[in-house]
Scaffold this motif. Structure first.
Motif, PDB file in Angstrom:
ATOM      1  N   LEU A 297       0.837  -1.213   0.000  1.00 45.67           N
ATOM      2  CA  LEU A 297       0.000   0.000   0.000  1.00 45.67           C
ATOM      3  C   LEU A 297       0.865   1.254   0.000  1.00 45.67           C
ATOM      4  CD1 LEU A 297      -3.125  -0.288   2.274  1.00 45.67           C
ATOM      5  CD2 LEU A 297      -2.974  -0.202  -0.197  1.00 45.67           C
ATOM      6  N   GLU A 298       1.933   1.214   0.770  1.00 46.89           N
ATOM      7  CA  GLU A 298       2.849   2.364   0.800  1.00 46.89           C
ATOM      8  C   GLU A 298       3.434   2.602  -0.582  1.00 46.89           C
ATOM      9  OE1 GLU A 298       5.918   2.428   3.797  1.00 46.89           O
ATOM     10  OE2 GLU A 298       4.595   1.334   5.147  1.00 46.89           O
TER      11      GLU A 298
ATOM     12  N   VAL B 182       2.188   1.711  -3.460  1.00 46.37           N
ATOM     13  CA  VAL B 182       1.144   2.225  -4.354  1.00 46.37           C
ATOM     14  C   VAL B 182       0.940   3.715  -4.104  1.00 46.37           C
ATOM     15  CG1 VAL B 182      -1.332   2.117  -4.837  1.00 46.37           C
ATOM     16  CG2 VAL B 182      -0.012   0.007  -4.659  1.00 46.37           C
TER      17      VAL B 182
ATOM     18  N   GLU C 101       1.360   6.630  -6.936  1.00 49.55           N
ATOM     19  CA  GLU C 101       0.249   7.519  -7.278  1.00 49.55           C
ATOM     20  C   GLU C 101       0.639   8.982  -7.084  1.00 49.55           C
ATOM     21  OE1 GLU C 101      -3.635   4.668  -6.637  1.00 49.55           O
ATOM     22  OE2 GLU C 101      -3.113   6.021  -5.000  1.00 49.55           O
TER      23      GLU C 101
ATOM     24  N   ASN D 113      -6.797  -3.420   4.063  1.00 50.19           N
ATOM     25  CA  ASN D 113      -5.931  -3.596   2.908  1.00 50.19           C
ATOM     26  C   ASN D 113      -6.526  -4.501   1.837  1.00 50.19           C
ATOM     27  OD1 ASN D 113      -4.230  -2.007   4.257  1.00 50.19           O
ATOM     28  ND2 ASN D 113      -2.666  -3.549   4.643  1.00 50.19           N
TER      29      ASN D 113
ATOM     30  N   ARG E 122      -7.481  -3.768  -0.918  1.00 55.53           N
ATOM     31  CA  ARG E 122      -6.946  -3.394  -2.236  1.00 55.53           C
ATOM     32  C   ARG E 122      -5.777  -4.297  -2.626  1.00 55.53           C
ATOM     33  NH1 ARG E 122      -5.238   2.562  -3.144  1.00 55.53           N
ATOM     34  NH2 ARG E 122      -5.466   1.927  -5.306  1.00 55.53           N
ATOM     35  N   THR E 123      -5.044  -4.707  -1.613  1.00 56.35           N
ATOM     36  CA  THR E 123      -3.814  -5.447  -1.911  1.00 56.35           C
ATOM     37  C   THR E 123      -4.028  -6.955  -1.891  1.00 56.35           C
ATOM     38  OG1 THR E 123      -3.187  -5.458   0.399  1.00 56.35           O
ATOM     39  CG2 THR E 123      -2.372  -3.642  -0.920  1.00 56.35           C
TER      40      THR E 123
END
Lengths: 90, 676
Positions: A49-50, A52, A56, B411, B413-414
């Motif tokens: 997530l970091e 991504v 972005e 999370n 999304r991941t």
């Protein structure tokens, strides 16, 4: 900036980001462009997530959920290709 | 429950040094002290009086003076063994289980250990052949550490490291391989401790020491061989056996000459224990629990429900960030190891509440998850094996979504990436430690934080650290562990294999020690564990694995067996792992000054354990994140607790504490020798 981006620059920028922010500046071995982040234990789910978030913000792209896959994000080269595809789409 | 210390050999310490060692363990035995001095032998004992308050003093000798013992623990079946021994002609002068140990050893020798149902560590001296016998219980409920002086002929032992370090002849250098292991798997593997000079007698092992020669043997090990499994029995029959065996395990654990209470977490295990205990202990049964301000960790609604349901006299303690931060140094002082979570801290506060309530003994639910398949780790293993049989299946991996603790809710999304994470080593299902690969590799990803990374080679005590600049070989580390498993392990059921690793590492190395014995004994409270009764284990190993983890329902048989005794919501709820706030507490803006000082570049450099730049970046990451990742949480607690351990045990000095009244003083040194 984004218009003239080439894959080598993306790879270098992402590499620097990962080295400094995910690996905290220490790494057992050099990070090669085709190294799998998963195989090397570099990323956990929060790390993805970091990463991504960085892509972005830094490249002005939006990563769709279905694009957050190992095929697109599991190595520097994969990220380079993915980011360029996204930039060319925009 | 007690604390024991001792020295054996030509350089065994004198009385003043023995008293100094003993004083480090006053918290384990505040009621009275006792010591034995002989030529080449010094035994010390700190007593927490629970059984036979009047005559159970130690060190204790056998009726003929042949054996002397210092004993920390309980033999819960001592009444039955006493009858057996009396029938065999043995004489008893006390009501204590210590004397049962002495006569049991006289009668059965080493085999007495197999007859003891309990939790113990002891050292026994046989005066006829000048030999010594030290032993530890099956699971490692009670600790036993040892060191030898440089001549190799003198052995020093104690219930805790700090008592050994009170002898200035013992060096205190880090064992960096042990530190590396703690980062990977949260405990010291094999018999290591964080210090090179000190080893632990492993659970299920005993030691013989004679004439400077030390031999360690294993007398018990977890064994889930499949030929024992009774596949054809009905579920109802198993339910009956589970109920009766656990009831008996609780009953014999209520044997004490002081009141016994229970920890009540609101989960299935402690609810079962409290329910069973309530039945055989109808008067004023006291229960204790921890509550948290944040709902992620808090289970108090279930605790209150259970307390009201059983009608117990219940007390709850609310844990704050402040209580965790302010006690963290004390936690490490008692745990005597770097830890990866702050979860022991609330347990320290809870045992204080128990003690302040006038209680010395509590029953708790540890061991249930290991014996009856309670952990997500087991489900993860099961799903991955299922997935590995058809790796292209799109839906098999989706079962991982059910493991709440593993797929962070935020999370989603991941998710695609997350499946890939679990796919790593997917096909190595034949490997002995398949179930734990992901956990260990996660820990290995933290190793670059160590300043001695790549890790160091083994180095002998007292020598300079020899750096070996070859890359850390993860596979080799794993292979070394996998080469040291019980006979026939490859034929065990997959769940049993996972249970083995969880027991070998997490149960004895962390749950029963850092979070169990040490946090309870810090406030002179004894924990007793009915699920770790030997008969409960014997039953569990005969039980088909699918009654433990049925599909993905953990502890299926316990839910079935006790569904009429507990509120449905408690029976049906999923396991909530016990946790407490880690980085959010330690890094709380109002409380973090000590953390910041310790982990500053100067602080990190001074201690020399970690890479200062990496630690600075770790702090920044945690600072920036509203919800630090599991890995960052773990890294922060490990690094900070390592620094505290360094300050307390490597750099620190052992300051003697006040001793309780010495009630037993035995000096067998001939008068002539005393004045030489």
């Amino acid at each position: 900036m984004t218009q003239r981006m080439d894959p080598f620059t993306v790879v270098e920028e992402v590499k620097e980001y990962i080295l400094q922010n995910i690996l905290l500046g220490v790494s057992e071995a050099p990070l090669e462009p085709d190294d799998s982040f998963l195989q090397r234990g570099i990323l956990d789910s929060t790390g993805v997530l970091e990463l991504v978030g960085f892509l972005e913000e830094h490249y002005g792209i939006t990563c769709a959920d279905k694009e957050i896959t190992p095929e697109n994000l599991d190595s520097l080269n994969a990220i380079g290709a993915y980011v360029l595809r996204k930039l060319n789409q925009s | 429950m007690c604390g024991i210390v001792g020295q054996i050999g030509p350089q065994a310490c004198d009385e003043s040094q023995l008293l100094r060692m003993m004083s480090m363990l006053t918290h384990r035995g505040p009621d009275e002290a006792g010591l034995l001095l002989a030529e080449g032998v010094s035994f010390g004992h700190l007593r927490l009086s629970i059984v036979d308050l009047r005559t159970g003093q130690q060190p204790m000798t056998s009726y003929d003076g042949q054996y002397w013992v210092v004993f920390n623990g309980e033999i819960f079946n001592h009444l039955e063994l006493r009858q057996e021994l009396e029938a065999l002609g043995h004489v008893f002068a006390t009501r204590s289980d210590t004397e049962v140990l002495l006569n049991g050893y006289r009668q059965w020798g080493v085999d007495c250990l197999n007859r003891f149902n309990g939790q113990w560590a002891f050292a026994l001296w046989d005066r006829t052949d000048e030999s010594f016998f030290l032993a530890r219980d099956r699971w490692g409920v009670r600790p036993l550490f040892y060191s030898s002086l440089s001549n190799g002929k003198t052995l020093i032992f104690a219930s805790e490291l700090k008592a050994i370090l009170a002898d200035s002849r013992v060096s205190c250098h880090w064992d960096l391989k042990a530190l590396q292991d703690i980062f990977i798997c949260w405990i010291c593997e094999s018999d290591r401790t964080p210090l090179q000079s000190v080893r632990q007698l492993l659970p299920g092992c005993y030691m013989r020491f004679k004439n400077g020669r030390c031999d360690v043997h294993r007398w018990w090990e977890v064994d889930y061989r499949t030929d024992l499994v009774e596949w054809d029995r009905s579920e109802m029959s198993w339910c009956e056996e589970v109920r009766s065996t656990l009831a008996e395990a609780c009953r014999i654990r209520l044997r004490a000459d002081v009141p016994v209470g229970a920890y009540l977490s609101g989960g299935l295990d402690s609810s079962i224990i409290s329910s069973l205990t309530r039945t055989c202990h109808p008067d004023d049964f006291r229960t204790f629990s921890i509550a948290f301000a944040d709902s992620v960790h808090d289970e108090s609604p279930y605790q209150q429900l259970m307390a009201a349901y059983l009608g117990t006299n219940h007390r709850s303690l609310r844990i704050t960030h402040e209580s965790i931060v302010n006690s963290f140094e004390q936690v490490i002082w008692h745990a005597e190891t770097p830890i990866y979570r702050t979860a022991p801290a609330p347990m320290l506060h809870l045992s204080r509440l128990v003690r302040d309530s006038g209680m010395k003994v509590v029953l708790t639910g540890e061991g249930s998850d290991e014996l009856f398949g309670g952990y997500d780790q087991f489900k993860e293993d099961k799903v991955r094996r299922f997935w590995a049989r058809s790796p292209d299946s799109r839906w098999r991996k989706r079962l991982l979504d059910r493991l709440g603790a593993n797929i962070p809710n935020a999370n989603l999304r991941t998710r695609g990436f997350w499946y890939a994470f679990y796919q790593k080593d997917l096909y190595k299902t034949e490997h002995a430690a398949y179930s734990h690969y992901i956990r260990w590799r996660n820990g290995m990803s933290l190793l670059p934080l160590l300043s001695h990374y790549p890790p160091v080679a083994d180095c002998a005590e007292g020598t300079e650290i020899e750096m070996k600049r070859s890359p850390f070989k993860m596979d080799q580390w794993i292979e070394e562990l996998e080469s040291n498993v019980p006979y026939g392990f490859d034929r065990w059921h997959a769940l049993s294999k996972a249970q083995y690793w969880e027991t070998r590492q997490y149960l004895s190395g962390y749950l029963l020690s850092s979070q169990g014995d040490r946090m309870a004994m810090a406030n002179s409270v004894e924990g007793r564990y009915p699920f770790l009764d030997v008969n409960v284990y014997e039953m569990a190993r005969r039980m088909p694995p699918n009654l433990k983890l049925s599909a993905l329902i953990e502890k299926f048989i316990l839910r079935k067996a006790f569904h009429k005794d507990l509120p449905p919501v408690v029976v049906q709820r999923n396991k909530q792992p016990y946790r407490s706030p880690d980085a959010p507490a330690l890094n709380d803006p109002l409380l973090r000054q000590k953390l910041i000082d310790s982990l500053s570049p100067e602080g990190t450099k001074k201690r020399g354990l970690f890479n200062p730049q990496a630690i600075a970046k770790l702090l920044v990451r945690i600072e920036k994140s509203s919800q630090p990742s599991a890995r960052d949480n773990m890294a922060l607690v490990l690094v900070y607790s390592s620094h505290i351990f360094h300050d307390l045990f490597v750099e620190g000095k052992m300051t003697p504490r006040t001793l309780p009244l010495v009630k037993t003083y035995v000096n067998l040194i001939p008068a002539k020798a005393r004045y030489n």
